[in-house]
Structure formats: structure tokens, C-alpha cells
Design a protein around this motif. Structure first.
Motif, PDB file in Angstrom:
ATOM      1  N   GLY A   1       0.792  -1.220   0.036  1.00 28.82           N
ATOM      2  CA  GLY A   1      -0.207  -0.020   0.043  1.00 28.82           C
ATOM      3  C   GLY A   1       0.607   1.259   0.176  1.00 28.82           C
ATOM      4  O   GLY A   1       0.182   2.423  -0.299  1.00 28.82           O
ATOM      5  N   MET A   2       2.036   0.994   0.322  1.00 28.67           N
ATOM      6  CA  MET A   2       3.030   2.418   0.259  1.00 28.67           C
ATOM      7  C   MET A   2       4.076   2.200  -0.774  1.00 28.67           C
ATOM      8  O   MET A   2       4.893   3.121  -1.018  1.00 28.67           O
ATOM      9  CB  MET A   2       3.514   2.428   1.563  1.00 28.67           C
ATOM     10  CG  MET A   2       2.774   2.752   2.598  1.00 28.67           C
ATOM     11  SD  MET A   2       1.714   4.302   2.447  1.00 28.67           S
ATOM     12  CE  MET A   2       3.146   5.319   2.859  1.00 28.67           C
ATOM     13  N   THR A   3       4.094   0.711  -1.466  1.00 28.38           N
ATOM     14  CA  THR A   3       5.450   0.702  -2.325  1.00 28.38           C
ATOM     15  C   THR A   3       4.930   0.090  -3.668  1.00 28.38           C
ATOM     16  O   THR A   3       3.925  -0.674  -3.647  1.00 28.38           O
ATOM     17  CB  THR A   3       6.337  -0.568  -1.603  1.00 28.38           C
ATOM     18  OG1 THR A   3       6.670   0.138  -0.451  1.00 28.38           O
ATOM     19  CG2 THR A   3       7.462  -0.605  -2.629  1.00 28.38           C
ATOM     20  N   LYS A   4       5.274   0.599  -4.894  1.00 30.11           N
ATOM     21  CA  LYS A   4       4.760   0.107  -6.186  1.00 30.11           C
ATOM     22  C   LYS A   4       3.192   0.152  -6.051  1.00 30.11           C
ATOM     23  O   LYS A   4       2.915  -0.821  -6.665  1.00 30.11           O
ATOM     24  CB  LYS A   4       5.485  -1.197  -6.362  1.00 30.11           C
ATOM     25  CG  LYS A   4       6.821  -1.451  -6.340  1.00 30.11           C
ATOM     26  CD  LYS A   4       7.537  -0.230  -7.013  1.00 30.11           C
ATOM     27  CE  LYS A   4       7.557  -0.131  -8.466  1.00 30.11           C
ATOM     28  NZ  LYS A   4       7.940   0.867  -8.973  1.00 30.11           N
ATOM     29  N   THR A   5       2.512   1.193  -5.760  1.00 30.12           N
ATOM     30  CA  THR A   5       1.373   1.117  -5.752  1.00 30.12           C
ATOM     31  C   THR A   5       0.629   1.187  -7.122  1.00 30.12           C
ATOM     32  O   THR A   5      -0.554   0.541  -7.432  1.00 30.12           O
ATOM     33  CB  THR A   5       0.738   2.472  -5.155  1.00 30.12           C
ATOM     34  OG1 THR A   5       1.224   3.758  -5.668  1.00 30.12           O
ATOM     35  CG2 THR A   5       1.199   2.634  -3.602  1.00 30.12           C
ATOM     36  N   ARG A   6       1.242   1.844  -8.259  1.00 27.20           N
ATOM     37  CA  ARG A   6       0.535   1.513  -9.661  1.00 27.20           C
ATOM     38  C   ARG A   6       0.630   0.099 -10.008  1.00 27.20           C
ATOM     39  O   ARG A   6      -0.330  -0.290 -10.621  1.00 27.20           O
ATOM     40  CB  ARG A   6       1.243   2.640 -10.534  1.00 27.20           C
ATOM     41  CG  ARG A   6       0.933   4.059 -10.526  1.00 27.20           C
ATOM     42  CD  ARG A   6       1.489   4.699 -11.748  1.00 27.20           C
ATOM     43  NE  ARG A   6       2.944   4.968 -11.594  1.00 27.20           N
ATOM     44  CZ  ARG A   6       3.713   5.211 -12.406  1.00 27.20           C
ATOM     45  NH1 ARG A   6       3.362   5.499 -13.670  1.00 27.20           N
ATOM     46  NH2 ARG A   6       5.170   5.570 -12.193  1.00 27.20           N
ATOM     47  N   LEU A   7       1.526  -0.572  -9.819  1.00 35.13           N
ATOM     48  CA  LEU A   7       1.798  -1.933  -9.925  1.00 35.13           C
ATOM     49  C   LEU A   7       0.729  -2.678  -9.082  1.00 35.13           C
ATOM     50  O   LEU A   7      -0.052  -3.669  -9.534  1.00 35.13           O
ATOM     51  CB  LEU A   7       3.230  -2.560  -9.648  1.00 35.13           C
ATOM     52  CG  LEU A   7       3.495  -3.969  -9.946  1.00 35.13           C
ATOM     53  CD1 LEU A   7       2.829  -4.481 -11.455  1.00 35.13           C
ATOM     54  CD2 LEU A   7       4.767  -4.330  -9.486  1.00 35.13           C
ATOM     55  N   GLY A   8       0.851  -2.423  -7.737  1.00 28.70           N
ATOM     56  CA  GLY A   8      -0.169  -3.018  -6.693  1.00 28.70           C
ATOM     57  C   GLY A   8      -1.448  -2.662  -7.082  1.00 28.70           C
ATOM     58  O   GLY A   8      -2.468  -3.634  -6.799  1.00 28.70           O
ATOM     59  N   ALA A   9      -2.004  -1.634  -7.766  1.00 26.98           N
ATOM     60  CA  ALA A   9      -3.440  -1.436  -8.188  1.00 26.98           C
ATOM     61  C   ALA A   9      -3.917  -2.857  -9.106  1.00 26.98           C
ATOM     62  O   ALA A   9      -5.102  -2.989  -9.180  1.00 26.98           O
ATOM     63  CB  ALA A   9      -3.621  -0.017  -9.061  1.00 26.98           C
TER      64      ALA A   9
END
Length: 233
Positions: A11-19
Motif C-alpha cells: 500500500g506504500m510501495t509500487k502502488t501503480r503496480l499494486g493496483a
């Protein structure tokens, strides 16, 4: 040489990928990037890489050496520095990191991102070599950003540049040249910001992941070794 890195927190790291792949998977994959970069760019005890190495980390209040060990990195050698990032935006934070290198007495300072786990040692070596007769060195990413910025001395070519845009690298190049500084361009490569970037990573690491084994293992473990059904490649 400093590696800009973030604590791998979902939720704080690589959020565009995590989406698209899930925040926990994105953070775990990013942690594997740190492991591979640490193995390649941080020295073992009494090893001489030809340059000093450090981590420029965020958030500023974490014990980043412990963060690295929790991610799976070997304990860093005593000579490896951990420097907290400071500044209101990524442009200012990068400028502060590079200025810190100059203030510490280094003639040349190179900053790389931590989103390109495939980055070869030779590229950083070539950046330092280029800075013998250039003022600024830059390696562009395929999306218009850059994975490396280096300076001989310190030059304020970053503050005010819009970051995370398709024109970021071109704007830095224009600022550099507008100030009458000599710019060295290194080979372009990719970084990992979105799910579509994973195809570049899979192709670069195939067939056995030898250049980034922790990342390769994470792709397998997280079910990311093949494109998702219906994904564009």
C-alpha cells in the motif's frame, strides 16, 4: 553510488503496480529487487567495487539496514552508508541526495533507482567513467523517465522538473544543456512501474533469471512469470 529505495510496505510501495496485481504482491516483488541490487552493488567485507555504495531510503524514520535484512539481503558491510531522503518532492529529494555526495567530498556521485533489478554493474561503472569528462550522466527508461542520474560536482538540474512523467528525462537533458553542462547518455532500459512493464522484466530474465535470481524466484512464487490472461504484451 547511492541506490534510492523505499521500505517495501504493501500500500506504500509500487502502488501503480499494486493496483493491478495486488499491493502485497507488488511489495513482495519490490523487496526482491532490493535483494538483487544489494547482491550486485554492495560490497562484501573488504571487497572493493571501485566506488563506495550507499542506500538513500524513505521513509526517513526507519532503520533501513534492518529493512534490507528483513527483505532477505545479507547484512551490509560497515562501509555501506544508509542516508534518509529529505525534501518535498522527488526532484528535491534527488537533488539533496546528489548534493550530499558532493558535500561528503566525492568528486563524482551516481544515483540509481531501485525499480530496475536487471541493471548491470557495467552501467554504473560506465557512468563513473563518463563523469571524468562530463558534468552529468543520465540513463533513460523506456517510459520517458530515467533510472540513473550522476554528477561530477553538483549542479542544480533537477529541482522543479516534473517527475514521473513521459518528459522527465528530456526535461533534465534540456536543463543540463541549457546550463552549458556536458551530458553523457547511457543505454536506455526499463523500470517497473505498472503491470505491463513486467513483460520487459520476464524477457530480460528468461530463461533462468541468472542476472536477478531473487526477482526471478519472486515472479515464479507470486504467479507473475507469465502474462495474466487477457493482458497486453
Amino acid at each position: 553510488m547511492l541506490i534510492a529505495a523505499r521500505e517495501p510496505v504493501p500500500g506504500m510501495t509500487k502502488t501503480r503496480l499494486g493496483a493491478t496485481i495486488g499491493m502485497a504482491r507488488a511489495a513482495e516483488l519490490y523487496a526482491s529487487f532490493l535483494v538483487d541490487l544489494a547482491a550486485r552493488f554492495t560490497p562484501c567485507q573488504d571487497e572493493d567495487l571501485g566506488f563506495d555504495t550507499g542506500w538513500a531510503f524513505t521513509p526517513a524514520d526507519v532503520d533501513f539496514a534492518s529493512v534490507l535484512q528483513r527483505a532477505g539481503c545479507d547484512p551490509p558491510a560497515p562501509a555501506v552508508r544508509c542516508l534518509a531522503q529529505h525534501g518535498d518532492g522527488w526532484d528535491e529529494r534527488q537533488a539533496n541526495i546528489l548534493a550530499w555526495g558532493h558535500e561528503q567530498g566525492y568528486e563524482r556521485t551516481v544515483l540509481i533507482g531501485s525499480d530496475s533489478p536487471q541493471l548491470a554493474f557495467s552501467v554504473v561503472r560506465d557512468a563513473f567513467a563518463a563523469l571524468l569528462n562530463h558534468d552529468v550522466a543520465m540513463g533513460r527508461t523506456l517510459d520517458g523517465g530515467y533510472y540513473l542520474i550522476g554528477m561530477r560536482g553538483f549542479h542544480d538540474v533537477l529541482r522543479g522538473i516534473p517527475m514521473s512523467t513521459v518528459t522527465a528525462a528530456e526535461a533534465v537533458a534540456a536543463r543540463t544543456e541549457g546550463l552549458g553542462l556536458l551530458l553523457a547518455e547511457l543505454p536506455a532500459t526499463f523500470d517497473i512501474d505498472e503491470e505491463r512493464d513486467l513483460e520487459h522484466l520476464r524477457r530480460a530474465l528468461a530463461p533462468h533469471g541468472a542476472c536477478a535470481p531473487a526477482t526471478w524466484a519472486a515472479l515464479q512464487r507470486l504467479g507473475l512469470s507469465e502474462p495474466a490472461s487477457g493482458s497486453a504484451v
